[in-house]
Write a protein that holds these residues in place. Structure first.
Motif, PDB file in Angstrom:
ATOM      1  N   ASP A  60      -2.398 -32.322   8.385  1.00 37.51           N
ATOM      2  CA  ASP A  60      -1.056 -32.800   8.014  1.00 37.51           C
ATOM      3  C   ASP A  60      -1.159 -34.135   7.287  1.00 37.51           C
ATOM      4  O   ASP A  60      -0.436 -35.066   7.584  1.00 37.51           O
ATOM      5  CB  ASP A  60      -0.205 -32.923   9.287  1.00 37.51           C
ATOM      6  CG  ASP A  60       1.131 -33.603   9.054  1.00 37.51           C
ATOM      7  OD1 ASP A  60       1.774 -33.296   8.022  1.00 37.51           O
ATOM      8  OD2 ASP A  60       1.540 -34.438   9.888  1.00 37.51           O
ATOM      9  N   ASP A 114       5.938 -34.182  -2.219  1.00 41.53           N
ATOM     10  CA  ASP A 114       5.809 -35.534  -1.674  1.00 41.53           C
ATOM     11  C   ASP A 114       4.403 -35.808  -1.163  1.00 41.53           C
ATOM     12  O   ASP A 114       4.180 -36.732  -0.384  1.00 41.53           O
ATOM     13  CB  ASP A 114       6.848 -35.796  -0.573  1.00 41.53           C
ATOM     14  CG  ASP A 114       6.856 -34.736   0.512  1.00 41.53           C
ATOM     15  OD1 ASP A 114       5.877 -33.987   0.613  1.00 41.53           O
ATOM     16  OD2 ASP A 114       7.853 -34.649   1.254  1.00 41.53           O
ATOM     17  N   LYS A 125       1.559 -38.948  -4.704  1.00 39.44           N
ATOM     18  CA  LYS A 125       1.652 -37.745  -5.543  1.00 39.44           C
ATOM     19  C   LYS A 125       0.568 -37.713  -6.618  1.00 39.44           C
ATOM     20  O   LYS A 125       0.019 -36.646  -6.930  1.00 39.44           O
ATOM     21  CB  LYS A 125       3.042 -37.671  -6.177  1.00 39.44           C
ATOM     22  CG  LYS A 125       4.138 -37.278  -5.206  1.00 39.44           C
ATOM     23  CD  LYS A 125       5.489 -37.215  -5.864  1.00 39.44           C
ATOM     24  CE  LYS A 125       6.048 -38.597  -6.133  1.00 39.44           C
ATOM     25  NZ  LYS A 125       7.458 -38.535  -6.610  1.00 39.44           N
ATOM     26  N   GLY A 175      -3.584 -42.685   1.527  1.00 37.56           N
ATOM     27  CA  GLY A 175      -2.637 -41.843   2.247  1.00 37.56           C
ATOM     28  C   GLY A 175      -2.569 -42.159   3.729  1.00 37.56           C
ATOM     29  O   GLY A 175      -3.025 -43.206   4.192  1.00 37.56           O
ATOM     30  N   ASN A 232       2.465 -34.147   0.845  1.00 42.47           N
ATOM     31  CA  ASN A 232       2.175 -33.794   2.237  1.00 42.47           C
ATOM     32  C   ASN A 232       1.445 -32.449   2.259  1.00 42.47           C
ATOM     33  O   ASN A 232       2.037 -31.396   2.023  1.00 42.47           O
ATOM     34  CB  ASN A 232       3.478 -33.715   3.020  1.00 42.47           C
ATOM     35  CG  ASN A 232       3.290 -33.611   4.524  1.00 42.47           C
ATOM     36  OD1 ASN A 232       4.264 -33.484   5.252  1.00 42.47           O
ATOM     37  ND2 ASN A 232       2.067 -33.664   5.016  1.00 42.47           N
ATOM     38  N   CYS A 256      -0.969 -36.885   4.178  1.00 43.66           N
ATOM     39  CA  CYS A 256      -0.043 -37.162   3.079  1.00 43.66           C
ATOM     40  C   CYS A 256      -0.671 -38.220   2.178  1.00 43.66           C
ATOM     41  O   CYS A 256      -1.160 -39.251   2.670  1.00 43.66           O
ATOM     42  CB  CYS A 256       1.294 -37.657   3.630  1.00 43.66           C
ATOM     43  SG  CYS A 256       2.628 -37.688   2.420  1.00 43.66           S
ATOM     44  N   GLY A 271       2.013 -36.643   7.920  1.00 39.92           N
ATOM     45  CA  GLY A 271       3.262 -36.773   7.182  1.00 39.92           C
ATOM     46  C   GLY A 271       4.463 -36.337   7.980  1.00 39.92           C
ATOM     47  O   GLY A 271       5.580 -36.769   7.720  1.00 39.92           O
TER      48      GLY A 271
END
Length: 457
Positions: free
Chosen positions: A337, A371, A342, A407, A373, A339, A411
């Protein structure tokens, strides 16, 4: 004794006496996250009953683990040995939907899709829509700060929580936040509770912000020869200044698994399918869809088109929601998970592919790509210990790569048990100390979901 106290404090039927039934409350859906055996499972129906349970745990020094529907993917709702598991599933009343103030007041056990359907009847919309929306509860969504398909444009659960009723770690029943459209008095303690995974309090009521029902969406679909090529399309959409209402990535492993399970007749002619949507009204929506289509084509889509068949478009998005349970049928699935920004999506997807090769692990990919994620799904065969160890090594490598690219380790699924080491890697020692200070202040006895999110210093 604790059990005697609870029997005296709670009405009949609140304690789960059948060990077979209680066994269904000891863990969430996180693969390989450890869990213990609780002393008892309780299913309160009111806030005062929750308060009684918390106070009993304080008196006896017994850990308390709160859970909703158990759909979490990080081990955040897993029982610790000798704890009380408190299930909020019976606190499932929609108390109020106010179309003037555009808010709803609900119990933590209300299922996400049930709230969304009730709001729709009044011309209103509750945006957070995790893939587990047909089963997950609002309380669990709040605990993990859940996102979903439309969060690329409309934000995550925290953006919609106005107020909470909470039982604190000292057994006090308090109200946090507000009902008004604006309010900046004091610290944002309601916001602090969102995403705290039951470590700072037990949520007994939630007041959420609603939006007017939105326009029908236009869907753009594209096929790509690799996840990296699809990632370039995601970066191009961001660079073009577009904000789609959804932008989802599904690879052929996911589509094939869904098709095998549900026989939906999905195309798997491409390695990756990218699904974009816009809900901008009128000509603006048409223009945004055309610009999104151009981004797909310029990034190297082997096929791309704006869907003219709503049923077909809905089927593709349904496949996105069904991907995780479909893959579970193939074997144990360890779910990531991470993120990333972009612009870093193509590189992160490339690193995930390299991790799969390096650790000889099948990794399927789904993503809220708009986004950044990403949800790599690491699949093994039941009972294959060596494959499990390789998958876990790939899991930790992906976390490290996400942090390296600017990151975060999660997310929307939360930290729970699986991401605790990653969180400690992501945050500085000073910030970790701030987390521990908050935990100590709100849970001085250390009974609320101990061992989750962050370890005591």
């Amino acid at each position: 004794m604790l059990i005697d106290d609870l029997r005296q404090e709670l009405p009949d039927g609140r304690m789960v006496e059948d060990p077979g039934v209680a066994a269904g409350f000891v863990h969430d859906e996180a693969e390989w996250a450890p869990y213990g055996t609780p002393r008892v499972v309780v299913r309160p129906r009111t806030a005062p009953e929750v308060r009684s349970v918390v106070r009993a745990c304080v008196r006896h020094g017994v850990p308390l683990v709160t859970r909703g529907a158990g759909t979490g993917l990080s081990g955040g709702a897993n029982a610790v040995e000798g704890c009380v598991v408190l299930s909020t599933e019976a606190m499932d009343t929609i108390h109020e939907i106010d179309p003037v103030e555009r808010l709803a007041v609900v119990g933590p056990g209300v299922v996400n899709d049930q709230l969304r359907a009730a709001c729709a009847e009044r011309g209103l919309w509750y945006p957070p829509d995790p893939a587990s929306a047909p089963w997950s509860t609002i309380g669990g969504n709040v605990a993990t700060n859940a996102g979903g398909l439309c969060c690329v444009k409309y934000g995550v659960t925290r953006d919609y929580v106005l107020g909470l009723e909470v039982v604190t770690g000292t057994g006090e029943l308090v109200r946090l936040g507000r009902r008004t459209a604006k309010g900046v008095a004091g610290y944002d303690l309601a916001g602090l509770m969102v995403g705290s995974e039951g470590t700072l309090g037990v949520i007994t009521e939630v007041t959420v912000r609603l939006r007017p029902r939105r326009e029908a969406e236009r869907t753009v679909a594209g096929y790509f020869s690799s996840v990296v090529a699809a990632g370039r399309a995601v970066a191009a959409i961001g660079a073009a200044g577009l904000t789609p209402s959804a932008l989802e990535l599904i690879d052929r492993h996911c589509l094939a698994a869904v098709d095998k399970w549900k026989n939906m007749g999905l195309s798997v002619d491409a390695d990756v399918v990218l699904l974009g949507r816009t809900d901008a009204p009128g000509p603006a929506g048409a223009q945004e869809a055309e610009r999104m289509l151009a981004c797909f084509e310029e990034a190297g889509a082997t096929w791309a088109a704006q869907s003219t068949d709503q049923e077909e478009a809905d089927a593709l998005f349904a496949a996105r929601r069904l991907a995780y349970p479909a893959l579970e049928r193939l074997g144990p699935v360890l779910t990531e998970d991470v993120c990333v920004p972009k612009a870093a999506v193509p590189e992160m997807l490339a690193r995930i592919e390299r991790a799969a090769t390096r650790h000889d692990t099948l990794i399927a990919n789904i993503a809220h790509a708009g986004d950044g994620n990403l949800h790599p799904l690491l699949i093994t065969q039941p009972g294959d210990t060596a494959a499990r160890e390789r998958a876990q090594a790939a899991f930790h490598e992906i976390i490290a790569d996400a942090i390296d690219l600017g990151g975060t380790v999660t997310g929307e699924h939360g930290v729970g048990l699986l991401k605790r080491d990653g969180l400690e890697r992501e945050l500085t020692p000073a910030v970790l100390d701030m987390h521990r200070a908050v935990k100590t202040a709100l849970d001085p006895h250390g009974i609320l979901n101990p061992g989750k999110v962050i370890a005591r210093g």
